[in-house]
Design an enzyme around this catalytic site. Structure first.
Site, PDB file in Angstrom:
ATOM      1  CG  HIS A   8      -0.632  -0.161   2.357  1.00  0.00           C
ATOM      2  ND1 HIS A   8       0.389   1.659   3.275  1.00  0.00           N
ATOM      3  CD2 HIS A   8      -0.022  -1.045   2.965  1.00  0.00           C
ATOM      4  CE1 HIS A   8       0.717   0.857   4.027  1.00  0.00           C
ATOM      5  NE2 HIS A   8       1.012  -0.755   4.296  1.00  0.00           N
ATOM      6  N   GLY A   9       0.245   2.059  -0.161  1.00  0.00           N
ATOM      7  CA  GLY A   9       0.873   3.933   0.058  1.00  0.00           C
ATOM      8  C   GLY A   9       1.305   4.249   1.419  1.00  0.00           C
ATOM      9  CD  GLN A  20       0.194   1.927   9.021  1.00  0.00           C
ATOM     10  OE1 GLN A  20      -0.008   3.067   9.003  1.00  0.00           O
ATOM     11  NE2 GLN A  20       1.438   1.151   8.282  1.00  0.00           N
ATOM     12  CD  GLU A  81       2.264  -5.555   8.441  1.00  0.00           C
ATOM     13  OE1 GLU A  81       2.436  -6.978   7.503  1.00  0.00           O
ATOM     14  OE2 GLU A  81       3.065  -5.067   7.323  1.00  0.00           O
TER      15      GLU A  81
END
Length: 188
Positions: A8-9, A20, A81
């Protein structure tokens, strides 16, 4: 069957160097621009775009799909994730102070993550037989899966960096990236 996982960005937590994990942190404006740029530079080599269910992956998928003039189909929890438990939201120095051994309370093991990620590849392949799939996922998942499948270590995965996996029989392998491939097109 080939599936290209792409990270992802950028998010604010990426920018702030916070762990994260499975926390649902949205893209920031830099991440949105990264996705638009990647979508404009990716070769037109895909039939569908999919993602993990986390917002940063779903938004990246939507931005890529718009640029590639493709549909976003489904979301696969198995390519979400890795959970880093109590370490999520903390910076590198905070994590090292609290858990210098990197054994974070509540963290998903590498083995469990890899097993889950392989299930995710199989689920995507079963849902999209014969299609070329671009699946937006996450850095630790892509890195650890790549290491497990290839048997070689690798550097962390950058935002919008793709890695292509190919099913050979009942196993997956990492596709080498010759000049002109998806990976080399993005790194140029």
């Amino acid at each position: 069957m080939q599936i290209t996982l792409i990270r992802h960005g950028q998010t604010d937590w990426n920018h702030q160097r916070r762990l994260q994990g499975a926390t649902d942190v949205p893209l920031n404006e830099t991440g949105r621009e990264q996705a638009r740029t990647a979508g404009a530079t990716l070769p037109r080599a895909f039939d569908v775009v999919t993602s993990s269910p986390l917002g940063r992956a779903r938004e990246t998928a939507a931005l890529l799909a718009t640029q590639l003039d493709l549909a976003v189909v489904g979301a696969y929890p198995a390519i979400t994730e890795r959970s880093f438990g109590e370490a999520e939201g903390k910076t590198g120095p905070e994590v090292m102070e609290l858990w210098p051994d990197r054994n974070y309370p509540g963290q998903e093991s590498e083995q469990d993550l890899i097993a889950r990620a392989l299930v995710g590849l199989d689920e995507i392949a079963a849902a999209h037989p014969g299609q070329r799939v671009l699946a937006v996922s996450h850095g630790a998942l892509i890195r650890l899966l790549t290491e497990a499948v290839s048997g070689a270590g690798r550097e962390p995965v950058a935002n919008l960096e793709p890695v292509t996996f190919e099913r050979v029989g009942q196993t997956w392998r990492v596709v080498e990236t010759p000049a002109g491939s998806v990976d080399s097109a993005l790194s140029a």
